[in-house]
Write an enzyme that holds these catalytic residues in place. Structure first.
Site, PDB file in Angstrom:
ATOM      1  N   GLU A 330      34.307  38.870  20.121  1.00 49.95           N
ATOM      2  CA  GLU A 330      35.116  37.694  20.402  1.00 49.95           C
ATOM      3  C   GLU A 330      36.602  38.007  20.199  1.00 49.95           C
ATOM      4  OE1 GLU A 330      32.577  33.843  19.080  1.00 49.95           O
ATOM      5  OE2 GLU A 330      33.406  35.010  17.426  1.00 49.95           O
ATOM      6  N   CYS A 331      37.406  37.797  21.207  1.00 50.63           N
ATOM      7  CA  CYS A 331      38.867  37.873  21.123  1.00 50.63           C
ATOM      8  C   CYS A 331      39.329  39.209  20.532  1.00 50.63           C
ATOM      9  CB  CYS A 331      39.414  36.689  20.332  1.00 50.63           C
ATOM     10  SG  CYS A 331      41.165  36.360  20.624  1.00 50.63           S
ATOM     11  N   GLY A 332      39.701  39.274  19.250  1.00 47.44           N
ATOM     12  CA  GLY A 332      40.080  40.543  18.648  1.00 47.44           C
ATOM     13  C   GLY A 332      38.985  41.570  18.751  1.00 47.44           C
TER      14      GLY A 332
END
Length: 452
Positions: A330-332
């Site tokens: 997720e994301c990072g």
């Protein structure tokens, strides 16, 4: 707004002093006021529970340290109305005081902090930055109190007050029915450093405990040590989570680079039978012996050199992926999975390479808002918030949708890897979350699918 995701089993009820700490807008100082209030009452020997309206990771880290208790998100759309009621009623069973930190301004967003206050049946206490303001303070307070008749605003907090005379002027400006709960003076104790995603993580501030105690003392001196009004909170308990991850071992990255994890997500994984193992991609050289891997959001761009230098961990995760096992990024975590991460100083860091292309930090916010992903007949709700852009030839399996309905973040599926900038709130779709961590096929069909 209804919520059909949560069944009923038992009614629960409790009573506690409670208030929504809000503001006319962002930047008024409500986060630090909420944290200082939590620490003030905790230091007085009271049990304090704090919640955060909306999809925020950073404020809850500070609020958890201030209160000594975990901080959960409350949002009538993302977490659901029934869950909002349940968490508050459950907290009221043994807490002396419940504080809910609002997001943005009191009436901003849909659903807004005001909507949550009405749903929960708790009063709103606005924090108003009084710098450069005198009688207009009363106009702002009156506007907040009268804008919606169903939102009770009877007290306000003046923040960043210059002197005793200034405080007196502010109090004199208030209309009948609105009182000044306290006037907080300008103080270095009432600020915490921030960066592009918000506050600096609590774990990065060595003196945060002492600063919270100092901030609590400032509030006590300002007369903010009394409890808000008592409220009675009732709700129906949620249904027991389906045991769809029985015996599944999940490794979760958790360190300074990967820390954006909702406590409710961990609770759900455990409730579904998963065995959780935490590790650090920054420090550890090997993965725990597990069946699935979760790489949550965080700040990998601040730790690109260290992440790239940990060749053993990069090799371990690459092998895990090549073996076809399940990974959620997720994301990072998505940024960590690309071939190259370009940080804000234009330094290039070669990372996992599980998906082709690169993630580059931008000079401004590139995405923000509530979104949902619909896969396997289930809707996973959540949000996005990032300052980077992704350049990849990979074609997405699906796209998230903004709350308003527009297409938003792409969701990629490469082997057992599911990757997106989207942050999911797991309790909104337990079946889909279980399918991801079991590495099962994902599709965009709208019909309901059977359990694993």
């Amino acid at each position: 707004m209804s919520d059909e995701r949560t069944g009923t089993s038992n009614n629960i009820a409790g009573e506690a002093a409670a208030a929504l700490i809000t503001a006319p807008g962002s930047g008024q100082g409500k986060s630090m006021i909420t944290a200082a209030l939590a620490r003030l009452h905790r230091n007085a020997g009271r049990k304090v529970r704090v919640f955060k309206h909306g999809p925020d990771y950073l404020d809850p880290m500070v609020l958890a340290l201030a209160s000594g208790q975990p901080v959960y998100q409350l949002h009538p759309w993302m977490t659901g109305e029934a869950e909002c009621r349940w968490r508050l009623a459950e907290a009221a069973r043994d807490a002396d005081i419940i504080l809910v930190e609002g997001s943005m301004g009191l009436f901003d967003g849909d659903p807004s902090s005001a909507d949550l206050a009405v749903l929960a049946g708790i009063p709103a206490i606005p924090v108003i930055d009084a710098r450069g303001m005198a009688q207009t303070f009363g106009a702002v307070a009156l506007g907040l109190a009268s804008f919606r008749s169903d939102v009770p605003v009877h007290e306000v907090i003046a923040n960043r007050v210059g002197s005793a005379r200034h405080a007196a002027m502010l109090e004199e400006s208030l209309s009948q029915g609105i009182s000044l709960l306290g006037a907080v003076p300008r103080s270095d104790a009432m600020s915490i450093p921030d960066r592009h995603l918000g506050l600096v993580q609590a774990s990065e501030l060595a003196d945060l405990d002492a600063k919270l105690d100092a901030a609590a003392a400032v509030l006590a001196e300002a007369g903010l040590d009394r409890l808000p009004a008592q409220v009675s909170l009732t709700a129906e308990a949620p249904a027991v989570a389906p045991r769809l991850l029985e015996g599944v071992r999940i490794a979760i990255a958790r360190d300074a680079a990967f820390a954006f994890i909702y406590p409710a997500n961990l609770d759900l994984l455990r409730a579904m039978g998963a065995e959780l193992h935490f590790f650090s991609p920054l420090i550890d050289r090997v993965l725990p012996i597990v069946d699935a891997l979760w790489l949550p959001g965080g700040y990998p761009e601040l730790h690109g050199t260290t992440l790239a230098a940990n060749k053993d961990m990069l090799a371990a995760i690459r092998t895990f992926h090549s073996d076809g096992r399940a990974i959620l990024a997720e994301c990072g975590g998505l940024m960590y999975c690309t071939q190259v991460l370009v940080d804000k100083s234009s330094r290039r860091h070669e990372l996992l390479g599980l998906m082709p292309g690169e993630a580059r930090m931008a000079d401004k916010l590139t995405a923000l808002g509530l979104q949902s992903v619909k896969l396997n007949g289930h809707e996973l709700r959540g949000h996005t918030y990032h300052h980077s852009v992704l350049d990849t030839p990979s074609q997405p399996l699906a796209h998230a949708c903004k709350l308003a309905g527009a297409e938003a973040e792409p969701v990629f599926r490469i082997g057992g890897l599911t990757a997106s900038y989207f942050h999911g709130y797991f309790p909104s779709a337990p079946e889909l979350v279980a399918a991801i961590f079991r590495g099962q096929p994902l599709n965009t069909q709208t019909g309901e699918t059977g359990h694993a």
